[in-house]
Motif scaffolding. Sequence first.
Motif, mmCIF file in Angstrom:
data_model
loop_
_atom_site.group_PDB
_atom_site.id
_atom_site.type_symbol
_atom_site.label_atom_id
_atom_site.label_comp_id
_atom_site.label_asym_id
_atom_site.label_seq_id
_atom_site.Cartn_x
_atom_site.Cartn_y
_atom_site.Cartn_z
ATOM 1 N N GLN A 253 0.784 -1.116 0.075
ATOM 2 C CA GLN A 253 -0.075 0.048 0.139
ATOM 3 C C GLN A 253 0.892 1.316 0.014
ATOM 4 O OE1 GLN A 253 -3.101 0.033 3.154
ATOM 5 N NE2 GLN A 253 -3.497 -2.170 2.569
ATOM 6 N N VAL A 254 2.046 1.254 0.505
ATOM 7 C CA VAL A 254 3.099 2.526 0.765
ATOM 8 C C VAL A 254 3.420 2.673 -0.713
ATOM 9 C CG1 VAL A 254 5.084 3.292 1.642
ATOM 10 C CG2 VAL A 254 3.901 1.945 2.861
ATOM 11 N N LYS A 255 3.752 1.717 -1.530
ATOM 12 C CA LYS A 255 4.020 1.737 -2.945
ATOM 13 C C LYS A 255 2.917 2.378 -3.725
ATOM 14 C CE LYS A 255 7.850 -1.470 -2.750
ATOM 15 N NZ LYS A 255 8.793 -2.595 -3.465
ATOM 16 N N LEU A 256 1.907 1.876 -3.496
ATOM 17 C CA LEU A 256 0.502 2.362 -4.267
ATOM 18 C C LEU A 256 0.313 3.601 -4.016
ATOM 19 C CD1 LEU A 256 -1.966 1.651 -6.140
ATOM 20 C CD2 LEU A 256 -3.025 0.920 -4.139
ATOM 21 N N LEU A 257 0.304 4.126 -2.705
ATOM 22 C CA LEU A 257 0.356 5.560 -2.262
ATOM 23 C C LEU A 257 1.373 6.455 -3.143
ATOM 24 C CD1 LEU A 257 -0.975 7.780 -0.487
ATOM 25 C CD2 LEU A 257 0.737 7.259 1.160
ATOM 26 N N ARG A 258 2.460 6.058 -3.189
ATOM 27 C CA ARG A 258 3.620 6.917 -3.924
ATOM 28 C C ARG A 258 3.104 7.008 -5.477
ATOM 29 N NH1 ARG A 258 7.864 5.990 -6.752
ATOM 30 N NH2 ARG A 258 9.631 7.535 -6.869
ATOM 31 N N ALA A 259 2.935 5.931 -5.995
ATOM 32 C CA ALA A 259 2.256 5.896 -7.388
ATOM 33 C C ALA A 259 1.310 6.777 -7.607
ATOM 34 C CB ALA A 259 1.792 4.468 -7.796
ATOM 35 N N ILE A 260 0.183 7.111 -6.751
ATOM 36 C CA ILE A 260 -0.742 7.967 -6.862
ATOM 37 C C ILE A 260 -0.446 9.265 -6.733
ATOM 38 C CG2 ILE A 260 -3.177 8.597 -6.082
ATOM 39 C CD1 ILE A 260 -3.510 5.781 -4.772
ATOM 40 N N GLN A 261 0.368 9.704 -5.678
ATOM 41 C CA GLN A 261 1.022 10.949 -5.364
ATOM 42 C C GLN A 261 2.006 11.339 -6.623
ATOM 43 O OE1 GLN A 261 2.514 10.412 -1.606
ATOM 44 N NE2 GLN A 261 0.507 10.954 -0.443
ATOM 45 N N GLU A 262 2.704 10.597 -6.707
ATOM 46 C CA GLU A 262 3.960 11.020 -7.662
ATOM 47 C C GLU A 262 3.691 10.574 -9.303
ATOM 48 O OE1 GLU A 262 6.090 12.784 -6.550
ATOM 49 O OE2 GLU A 262 5.602 12.205 -4.395
ATOM 50 N N ARG A 263 2.583 9.877 -9.388
ATOM 51 C CA ARG A 263 2.164 9.659 -10.680
ATOM 52 C C ARG A 263 3.525 8.875 -11.453
ATOM 53 N NH1 ARG A 263 -2.670 10.920 -12.422
ATOM 54 N NH2 ARG A 263 -3.811 12.580 -11.042
ATOM 55 N N GLU A 264 3.933 7.950 -10.967
ATOM 56 C CA GLU A 264 5.129 7.115 -11.328
ATOM 57 C C GLU A 264 5.311 5.994 -10.734
ATOM 58 O OE1 GLU A 264 8.582 9.951 -11.017
ATOM 59 O OE2 GLU A 264 8.896 9.184 -9.125
ATOM 60 N N VAL A 265 5.665 5.014 -11.444
ATOM 61 C CA VAL A 265 5.894 3.497 -10.559
ATOM 62 C C VAL A 265 7.361 3.032 -11.128
ATOM 63 C CG1 VAL A 265 3.304 2.960 -11.034
ATOM 64 C CG2 VAL A 265 5.048 2.461 -12.882
ATOM 65 N N ARG A 266 7.570 2.138 -10.252
ATOM 66 C CA ARG A 266 8.993 1.499 -10.413
ATOM 67 C C ARG A 266 8.780 0.062 -10.350
ATOM 68 N NH1 ARG A 266 14.016 2.931 -6.930
ATOM 69 N NH2 ARG A 266 13.631 4.888 -7.858
ATOM 70 N N ARG A 267 8.914 -0.443 -11.686
ATOM 71 C CA ARG A 267 8.936 -1.995 -11.802
ATOM 72 C C ARG A 267 9.985 -2.753 -11.055
ATOM 73 N NH1 ARG A 267 10.162 -2.443 -18.201
ATOM 74 N NH2 ARG A 267 11.958 -1.187 -17.397
ATOM 75 N N VAL A 268 9.469 -4.175 -10.694
ATOM 76 C CA VAL A 268 10.338 -5.118 -9.694
ATOM 77 C C VAL A 268 11.644 -5.189 -10.307
ATOM 78 C CG1 VAL A 268 10.277 -7.180 -8.527
ATOM 79 C CG2 VAL A 268 8.087 -6.031 -8.667
ATOM 80 N N GLY A 269 12.733 -5.128 -9.660
ATOM 81 C CA GLY A 269 13.907 -5.371 -10.260
ATOM 82 C C GLY A 269 14.569 -4.257 -11.090
ATOM 83 N N ASP A 270 13.726 -2.989 -11.211
ATOM 84 C CA ASP A 270 14.347 -1.913 -11.886
ATOM 85 C C ASP A 270 14.914 -0.719 -11.034
ATOM 86 O OD1 ASP A 270 15.114 -0.272 -14.077
ATOM 87 O OD2 ASP A 270 12.970 -0.239 -14.712
ATOM 88 N N THR A 271 15.740 0.016 -11.577
ATOM 89 C CA THR A 271 16.053 1.273 -10.716
ATOM 90 C C THR A 271 15.656 2.555 -11.418
ATOM 91 O OG1 THR A 271 18.243 1.251 -12.391
ATOM 92 C CG2 THR A 271 18.424 0.129 -10.305
ATOM 93 N N ARG A 272 14.801 2.599 -12.312
ATOM 94 C CA ARG A 272 14.182 3.725 -12.722
ATOM 95 C C ARG A 272 12.737 3.791 -12.666
ATOM 96 N NH1 ARG A 272 13.797 3.544 -17.950
ATOM 97 N NH2 ARG A 272 13.991 1.161 -18.142
ATOM 98 N N ASP A 273 12.335 5.133 -12.401
ATOM 99 C CA ASP A 273 10.993 5.179 -12.257
ATOM 100 C C ASP A 273 10.203 5.584 -13.645
ATOM 101 O OD1 ASP A 273 10.892 5.023 -9.385
ATOM 102 O OD2 ASP A 273 11.511 7.325 -9.188
ATOM 103 N N LEU A 274 8.869 5.033 -14.076
ATOM 104 C CA LEU A 274 8.416 5.407 -15.099
ATOM 105 C C LEU A 274 7.001 6.208 -14.703
ATOM 106 C CD1 LEU A 274 8.290 1.561 -16.258
ATOM 107 C CD2 LEU A 274 9.913 3.434 -17.184
ATOM 108 N N LYS A 275 7.020 7.153 -15.582
ATOM 109 C CA LYS A 275 5.941 8.349 -15.360
ATOM 110 C C LYS A 275 4.662 7.557 -15.949
ATOM 111 C CE LYS A 275 7.437 11.916 -13.566
ATOM 112 N NZ LYS A 275 7.089 12.549 -12.548
ATOM 113 N N VAL A 276 3.362 7.766 -15.322
ATOM 114 C CA VAL A 276 2.116 7.155 -15.621
ATOM 115 C C VAL A 276 1.099 8.242 -15.664
ATOM 116 C CG1 VAL A 276 2.710 4.851 -15.139
ATOM 117 C CG2 VAL A 276 1.675 6.195 -13.313
ATOM 118 N N ASP A 277 0.195 8.259 -16.565
ATOM 119 C CA ASP A 277 -1.273 8.810 -16.799
ATOM 120 C C ASP A 277 -2.373 7.984 -16.516
ATOM 121 O OD1 ASP A 277 -3.045 10.796 -17.005
ATOM 122 O OD2 ASP A 277 -2.526 10.850 -19.157
#
Length: 464
Positions: A253-277
């Motif tokens: 839920q912590v990661k979901l909260l961040r995805a909603i607030q920042e509008r970006e996600v990080r894939r499992v095993g990745d070091t980069r964040d991806l912007k999402v709309d």
Amino acid sequence: MTEPRVLVVDDEKSMRELLAITLERQGYEVSVAEDGEVAIEAVRRDGFDVIITDLRMPNADGLQVLRAAKEHTPETVVIVITAVGSTETAVEAMKLGAYDYITKPFKLDEIHLIIRRALERKRLRDENLYLRKQLETQHRFDNIVGKSARMAEIFDTIRKIADSPSTVMVSGESGTGKELVARAIHFNSQRRTKPFVSVNCGAIPEALMESELFGHVKGAFTGAVANKVGLFSAAEAGTLFLDEITEIPTLLQVKLLRAIQEREVRRVGDTRDLKVDVRLIAASNRELEQAVSEGVLREDLFYRLNVIPIHLPPLRERREDIALLVAHFLQKFGRQLNKDVRGVTPEALAILERYHWPGNIRELENVLERAIVLGGGEVLGADALPESVRRERPMKALEVELPEDGMDLEATLDALERRYLQRALDRSGGVQTKAAELLRMTFRQFRYKLQKHNMARRGTAVEE
């Protein structure tokens, strides 16, 4: 309610008067015509519910009266009277749309019965047409059917928020149509041409949930043989609907909260964040405030999701919508199953409106599909409904006593909850998934309850 209007057409005065007198005594409003021409003028001038006409008359015969009636008022029921030996003409009248024919001489009770049946069929047909018209206009919203005040408020809310980027929290019991609301919001928004992605969080194993939501890169874990696009990325520029949001593990839920607030996600095993709309809509059949107090749903995530709350009432609290829903499902399944079902009898509708519907609209839908598959007529009667619906037994009242010196309600409810948990485990042989089903809980809800009462560590439950 106005009396049904009947037109009696016969060139024999004695027959006209006999039928007029007897029908008026039965409560009908009766007009008479001495031949076909007079009858046709009356049909063009006035509307009638039923026309009883002789076939052989001077000037214009009964078939001409029938044609005129069907041309001007197709819904009018026409009953023809024929003499012995004229059945071929009567059959021709049936082909032209007559409801029935009766042969002279006849008993008055016989014609009374035919009229009653004809008017009941006409009433059901008119009612069904009216309900279908309502369904096609103001009382439906992208397959959400209802005319009650509470549903009208929900329709208005959907219209207002459709183009807003704000998150929506849809609550309501199972079977009330939460996903339909989510779809209505999406398909009435500017995102309608983009993906609508729906996921039931309770159906995803915990170990795979982060990968499902956010995706993973090749080699992130054993079995990750290729990159995987997560649901957030799959719903890019569209809408992501997360059903049973309380089933997401607290850490995730912590990661979901961040995805909603920042509008970006990080894939499992990745070091980069991806912007999402993505427009996010969540739903739950639980009391959300209680889920927060029990620690099942993070408080900060709850407030982030609950920007626009929509609560769907259970079907038992919107009984005025049941007739419309019945018409909707009869139309739907009649088309799917290629069956011509025009309506339900008043008795059957009364039973459906009285039943308490613990499974809500989904249960009503299943009941009507079963009735149509097993039924054999144009109108579903009470006998087409399951016995559990026809013979609903009221829930036995739970007797409670309050001691003179008061009581600790929270401790009492905790003890009662613990007893039911243990009883369910005993009956299921210790299989937690089956015990959860007995208590109408998801497996995760049941496991949380066991942890709350320190029952999981005692070996009282065995996971299936």
